[in-house]
Design an enzyme around this catalytic site. Structure first.
Site, PDB file in Angstrom:
ATOM      1  N   ASN A  22       1.013  -1.628  -0.332  1.00  0.00           N
ATOM      2  CA  ASN A  22      -0.232  -0.075  -0.179  1.00  0.00           C
ATOM      3  C   ASN A  22       0.788   1.140   0.068  1.00  0.00           C
ATOM      4  O   ASN A  22       0.314   2.467  -0.421  1.00  0.00           O
ATOM      5  CB  ASN A  22      -0.992  -0.011   1.036  1.00  0.00           C
ATOM      6  CG  ASN A  22      -2.020  -1.387   1.083  1.00  0.00           C
ATOM      7  OD1 ASN A  22      -2.485  -1.441   0.181  1.00  0.00           O
ATOM      8  ND2 ASN A  22      -3.193  -0.664   1.877  1.00  0.00           N
TER       9      ASN A  22
ATOM     10  N   CYS B 171     -10.840  -5.580  -4.292  1.00  0.00           N
ATOM     11  CA  CYS B 171     -12.030  -6.455  -3.511  1.00  0.00           C
ATOM     12  C   CYS B 171     -12.911  -6.177  -3.372  1.00  0.00           C
ATOM     13  O   CYS B 171     -12.773  -4.514  -2.825  1.00  0.00           O
ATOM     14  CB  CYS B 171     -11.215  -6.824  -2.529  1.00  0.00           C
ATOM     15  SG  CYS B 171      -9.462  -7.725  -2.466  1.00  0.00           S
TER      16      CYS B 171
HETATM   17  C1  UD1 Z   1      -6.872   2.063   1.342  1.00  0.00           C
HETATM   18  C2  UD1 Z   1      -5.528   0.283   1.597  1.00  0.00           C
HETATM   19  C3  UD1 Z   1      -6.809  -0.599   1.983  1.00  0.00           C
HETATM   20  C4  UD1 Z   1      -6.857  -0.771   3.020  1.00  0.00           C
HETATM   21  C5  UD1 Z   1      -8.147   1.229   2.795  1.00  0.00           C
HETATM   22  C6  UD1 Z   1      -8.550   1.036   4.595  1.00  0.00           C
HETATM   23  C7  UD1 Z   1      -4.010   0.940  -0.228  1.00  0.00           C
HETATM   24  C8  UD1 Z   1      -3.843   0.742  -2.345  1.00  0.00           C
HETATM   25  N1  UD1 Z   1      -5.147   0.204   0.128  1.00  0.00           N
HETATM   26  O1  UD1 Z   1      -8.036   1.546   0.468  1.00  0.00           O
HETATM   27  O2  UD1 Z   1      -6.390  -2.067   2.091  1.00  0.00           O
HETATM   28  O3  UD1 Z   1      -8.398  -1.037   3.369  1.00  0.00           O
HETATM   29  O4  UD1 Z   1      -6.801   1.681   2.525  1.00  0.00           O
HETATM   30  O5  UD1 Z   1      -7.542   1.661   5.303  1.00  0.00           O
HETATM   31  O6  UD1 Z   1      -3.735   1.695   0.568  1.00  0.00           O
HETATM   32  N2  UD1 Z   1     -14.567   6.212  -0.107  1.00  0.00           N
HETATM   33  C9  UD1 Z   1     -15.969   6.528  -0.092  1.00  0.00           C
HETATM   34  N3  UD1 Z   1     -15.294   7.794  -1.232  1.00  0.00           N
HETATM   35  C10 UD1 Z   1     -13.861   7.962  -1.159  1.00  0.00           C
HETATM   36  C11 UD1 Z   1     -13.112   6.628  -1.121  1.00  0.00           C
HETATM   37  C12 UD1 Z   1     -13.548   6.133   0.179  1.00  0.00           C
HETATM   38  O7  UD1 Z   1     -16.691   7.010   0.151  1.00  0.00           O
HETATM   39  O8  UD1 Z   1     -13.711   8.998  -2.339  1.00  0.00           O
HETATM   40  C13 UD1 Z   1     -15.212   5.041   1.628  1.00  0.00           C
HETATM   41  C14 UD1 Z   1     -14.821   4.079   1.297  1.00  0.00           C
HETATM   42  O9  UD1 Z   1     -16.476   3.762   0.343  1.00  0.00           O
HETATM   43  C15 UD1 Z   1     -14.365   3.204   2.372  1.00  0.00           C
HETATM   44  C16 UD1 Z   1     -14.092   4.035   3.411  1.00  0.00           C
HETATM   45  O10 UD1 Z   1     -13.840   5.624   2.917  1.00  0.00           O
HETATM   46  O11 UD1 Z   1     -15.861   2.409   3.181  1.00  0.00           O
HETATM   47  C17 UD1 Z   1     -12.397   3.713   3.229  1.00  0.00           C
HETATM   48  O12 UD1 Z   1     -11.836   3.765   2.206  1.00  0.00           O
HETATM   49  P1  UD1 Z   1     -10.674   4.348   1.981  1.00  0.00           P
HETATM   50  O13 UD1 Z   1      -8.968   4.886   3.070  1.00  0.00           O
HETATM   51  O14 UD1 Z   1     -10.188   5.386   0.701  1.00  0.00           O
HETATM   52  O15 UD1 Z   1      -9.811   3.051   1.631  1.00  0.00           O
HETATM   53  P2  UD1 Z   1      -8.705   2.957   0.042  1.00  0.00           P
HETATM   54  O16 UD1 Z   1      -7.444   4.242  -0.341  1.00  0.00           O
HETATM   55  O17 UD1 Z   1      -9.227   2.131  -1.246  1.00  0.00           O
END
Ligand code: UD1
Length: 429
Positions: free
Chosen positions: A24, A118
């Site tokens: 990550n 995922c």
């Molecule tokens: C990153 C990690 C992943 C981890 C997650 C939470 C990487 C490559 N992956 O994923 O392994 O599980 O952090 O620690 O670093 N959300 C929104 N809108 C957005 C972005 C996110 O609603 O624009 C929501 C998502 O649906 C989710 C939550 O925010 O419910 C957390 O997501 P986020 O922190 O963005 O995770 P990732 O960056 O996808």
């Protein structure tokens, strides 16, 4: 022809493992290097499917990259390009989203589809997009194709994230690093991987302050150089290995992994009865007797108990005496797939909405199970290591996205785990 891992557990694990660089961290770093004039080199990079997918995206966009013995080199000489990300690559992993901001800086446009990854419930990218639009990007959906353009570049802004998304923080940090003027981002994620990206970009000449806190102040610069950088160790791989010891028993040293990266998970394992010793740059994990249930846990953003660690820790608690429950506050369906598979092993487990509940059983049966996502898949391996009977796990592509040669690592620690080809009719996932 499909493949599966055959695992016979119930034998303790002993030895030492060197923890590789964090997937990550590596994935956003690779995308960020697209904004740099010179070469970037990253070391201790594991040869993962997601890393290979990101290399393919980088090359398709016009960059050069090579990978040898954990050293990844990336450079970009081409000036022109349309920033088109092929569908099959963008859809293969969530981290394709990290190319949005760098491609906008490099080409003034980027074209992609909703990123894959995922299936843990809804995973919108609205915060990434809202931030980019506020920085001057024009956005258009052409059916399912997203086209972002910024022919005159991005400009600094003040933006509040509606939740501390790790990925959105990283996207907007990259966007701001080369935007015109100053950007203030409030409510950002504080994860170590966010700090790692800021450190890399600063080493390349960016001006980013506040990484690790909730507010980032970024003064845009016109040029970034490349640099040699060692990404932080993978705290989720380390936690997974610690969970295998909790499940199978034994004594394993995790090398090159400072404990501060994984304190919440170590605390849970300690509460369950594992012995944890922290040395300067390594962690010793030991389990001698039976584990005990830990009551109810909640995942949270850093420095809380990480959502990615939840399935593997849940797997280790399936045989803990007493009750445990984990509620994932980040994703809606973190446990549904792995809980179904745990039940096939005779685990006393319930999954309702965001919560997995476990009443420990003394023994788990061997079972044939399918990995449906990355961490849930690794959790099946952790569970299988507790059972003296043979288990068979397929759907290995999910696990290989985030773990390099898990069987090899576990075999070296004394586990009985083997790759087996499945005849076509048996192949699943
Ligand atoms: C990153 C990690 C992943 C981890 C997650 C939470 C990487 C490559 N992956 O994923 O392994 O599980 O952090 O620690 O670093 N959300 C929104 N809108 C957005 C972005 C996110 O609603 O624009 C929501 C998502 O649906 C989710 C939550 O925010 O419910 C957390 O997501 P986020 O922190 O963005 O995770 P990732 O960056 O996808």
């Amino acid at each position: 022809m499909g493949e599966c891992w055959k695992i016979v557990g119930g034998r303790p694990l002993f030895g030492r493992v060197r923890v590789p660089a964090a997937k990550n961290s590596v994935l956003p770093l690779m995308a960020a290097s697209l904004m740099c004039q010179g070469e970037s080199q990253f070391s201790s990079v594991p040869d993962l499917l997601d890393v290979r997918t990101s290399m393919e995206i980088y090359q398709t966009l016009g960059g050069q990259c090579s990978y040898q013995s954990g050293r990844l080199r990336l450079s970009f000489r081409q000036k022109e390009g349309r920033g088109c990300m092929p569908r099959h690559l963008a859809g293969a992993m969530r981290s394709s989203v990290f190319y949005l901001a760098p491609a906008l800086h490099r080409f003034g446009r980027v074209e992609t589809i909703q990123p894959g990854g995922c299936n843990l419930g809804p995973r919108p990218i609205d915060i990434h997009l809202d931030g980019l639009v506020q920085m001057g990007a024009q956005m258009e959906w052409q059916q399912d194709v997203l086209v972002l353009t910024a022919p005159r570049g991005l400009r600094g802004t003040e933006f509040v994230l509606r939740l501390p998304s790790v990925g959105a923080t990283e996207t907007l940090m990259m966007a701001a690093a080369k935007a015109k003027g100053e950007t203030i981002l409030r409510g950002v994620a504080r994860e170590p991987e966010v700090v790692d990206l800021a450190q890399y970009l600063n080493q390349c000449g960016a001006n980013i302050e506040g990484a690790g806190s909730s507010v980032l102040k970024i003064r845009g610069v016109s040029e970034l150089t490349g640099c040699s950088y060692q990404p932080i160790p993978d705290r989720i791989t380390a936690t997974t290995l610690a969970a295998t010891v909790a499940s199978a028993g034994g004594h394993v040293t995790l090398e090159q992994c400072p404990a501060y990266l994984m304190e919440p998970a170590l605390n849970v394992l300690q509460q369950a009865g594992c012995g944890i010793k922290v040395r300067e740059d390594c962690i010793q994990v030991e389990r001698v007797g039976t584990l005990k249930g830990v009551g109810r846990l909640y995942t949270g953003v850093y420095p809380g108990f990480p959502t990615d660690a939840a399935p593997v820790i849940a797997a280790a608690l399936l045989t803990a005496k007493g009750q445990s429950a984990i509620e994932d506050t980040i994703f809606e369906q973190r446990f549904s797939a792995c809980a179904r598979e745990f039940a096939k092993m005779g685990a006393n487990v319930q999954c309702e909405g965001r919560v997995i509940q476990m009443q420990g059983v003394p023994e788990l049966r061997g079972a044939t199970m399918t990995a449906a996502d990355l961490r849930g898949g690794a959790a099946l391996v952790v569970a299988a290591l507790a059972s003296k009977e043979e288990s068979c796990i397929d759907g290995l592509g999910h696990i290989r996205r985030g773990y390099k040669d898990l069987p090899g690592i576990l075999q070296a620690l004394g586990a009985k785990i083997q790759l087996q080809q499945l005849p076509d009719e048996e192949a699943v996932g």
